[in-house]
Design a protein around this motif. Structure first.
Motif, mmCIF file in Angstrom:
data_model
loop_
_atom_site.group_PDB
_atom_site.id
_atom_site.type_symbol
_atom_site.label_atom_id
_atom_site.label_comp_id
_atom_site.label_asym_id
_atom_site.label_seq_id
_atom_site.Cartn_x
_atom_site.Cartn_y
_atom_site.Cartn_z
ATOM 1 N N LYS B 76 0.843 -1.203 0.000
ATOM 2 C CA LYS B 76 0.000 0.000 0.000
ATOM 3 C C LYS B 76 0.868 1.240 0.000
ATOM 4 O O LYS B 76 0.583 2.208 -0.719
ATOM 5 C CB LYS B 76 -0.896 -0.014 1.243
ATOM 6 N N LYS B 79 2.232 1.945 -3.386
ATOM 7 C CA LYS B 79 1.254 2.287 -4.398
ATOM 8 C C LYS B 79 0.769 3.721 -4.200
ATOM 9 O O LYS B 79 0.658 4.476 -5.148
ATOM 10 C CB LYS B 79 0.064 1.327 -4.246
ATOM 11 N N TYR B 80 0.478 4.090 -2.948
ATOM 12 C CA TYR B 80 -0.159 5.377 -2.711
ATOM 13 C C TYR B 80 0.773 6.360 -2.037
ATOM 14 O O TYR B 80 0.365 7.465 -1.747
ATOM 15 C CB TYR B 80 -1.411 5.188 -1.826
ATOM 16 N N ARG B 81 2.011 5.957 -1.772
ATOM 17 C CA ARG B 81 2.964 6.848 -1.117
ATOM 18 C C ARG B 81 2.488 7.299 0.260
ATOM 19 O O ARG B 81 3.122 8.173 0.843
ATOM 20 C CB ARG B 81 3.192 8.114 -1.975
ATOM 21 N N ASP B 89 -5.307 12.098 3.004
ATOM 22 C CA ASP B 89 -5.833 11.464 1.784
ATOM 23 C C ASP B 89 -6.918 12.341 1.184
ATOM 24 O O ASP B 89 -6.901 12.643 -0.005
ATOM 25 C CB ASP B 89 -6.448 10.100 2.157
ATOM 26 N N GLU B 92 -5.612 15.484 -0.361
ATOM 27 C CA GLU B 92 -4.896 15.266 -1.626
ATOM 28 C C GLU B 92 -5.897 15.012 -2.744
ATOM 29 O O GLU B 92 -5.818 15.575 -3.835
ATOM 30 C CB GLU B 92 -3.961 14.072 -1.490
ATOM 31 N N ARG B 93 -6.900 14.168 -2.431
ATOM 32 C CA ARG B 93 -7.791 13.790 -3.534
ATOM 33 C C ARG B 93 -8.679 14.982 -3.895
ATOM 34 O O ARG B 93 -8.930 15.237 -5.076
ATOM 35 C CB ARG B 93 -8.664 12.599 -3.089
#
Lengths: 107, 95
Positions: B76, B79-81, B89, B92-93
């Motif tokens: 994980k 993949k997502y740093r 999260d 960021e999104r």
């Protein structure tokens, strides 16, 4: 009763031998295979054959006691999480752009 | 007979460690760590049987749990740093 124990010993020895044989095969595959995807396939040899043969061999050795229940729990847990972790690994590698390159052996 | 299993497990561990050292991509290393964890689970189990102490199997089961969680966490992170900071999260999104 004596030869029954001897029979159990023989069964568990053969299972343990076969399990350790497959573990060496799987580990050697992980070491020798050229690229990531074939190594992933080699590691599945350990997770499936080597693991369960050795757990089975230990289970036969311990007969119908609580120890065998523990072995079954370990086997069941790894039965569920083994493929999951391998899938997560392959998925992460695939998404990150690691592709199996096609070696066209045109000889 | 357990000695044969222990020796083969040790050989397997060494081979996997060599792959861990040489692995070109990071996913080879994660694969090697996962395989090493499986070897350790079996090693603890067989060692428990060799020394006649069946309570080693609890340790082996615990190690199998930790090995799985560790592998998933590493993947994980790659993949997502980020492993699991929900507030960041969302920023960021959405940001």
């Amino acid at each position: 009763m004596q030869n029954l124990n001897f029979l159990f010993d023989i069964i568990s020895w053969t299972l343990l031998l076969a399990g350790s044989f497959f573990i060496i095969i799987g580990s050697f595959g992980i070491y020798r295979f050229p690229e990531f995807w074939s190594r992933l396939q080699a590691s599945s040899v350990i997770d499936s054959l080597g693991l369960y043969l050795i757990l089975l061999g230990l289970g036969v050795q311990s007969g119908f006691t609580f120890v065998t229940v523990k072995l079954i729990i370990i086997g069941l847990f790894l039965f569920l999480t083994g493929p999951t972790s391998t899938h997560a690994l392959a998925n992460a590698a695939f998404i990150s752009g690691l592709r199996p390159e096609e070696k066209l052996e045109t000889n | 007979m357990f000695l044969v299993a222990i020796i083969s497990l040790l050989i397997g561990m060494i081979l996997v460690l060599v792959r861990l050292f040489f692995g070109p991509t990071v996913y080879d290393r994660v694969l090697a760590v996962n395989a090493f964890g499986t070897h350790t689970v079996l090693f603890i189990g067989v060692l428990g049987f060799l020394t006649g102490r069946p309570d080693f199997l609890d340790i082996a089961l615990l190690y199998a749990l930790i090995n799985f969680v560790g592998t998933i966490t590493i993947l994980k992170f790659f993949k997502y740093r980020v492993i699991g900071d929900p507030q960041r999260d969302i920023e960021e999104r959405s940001g």
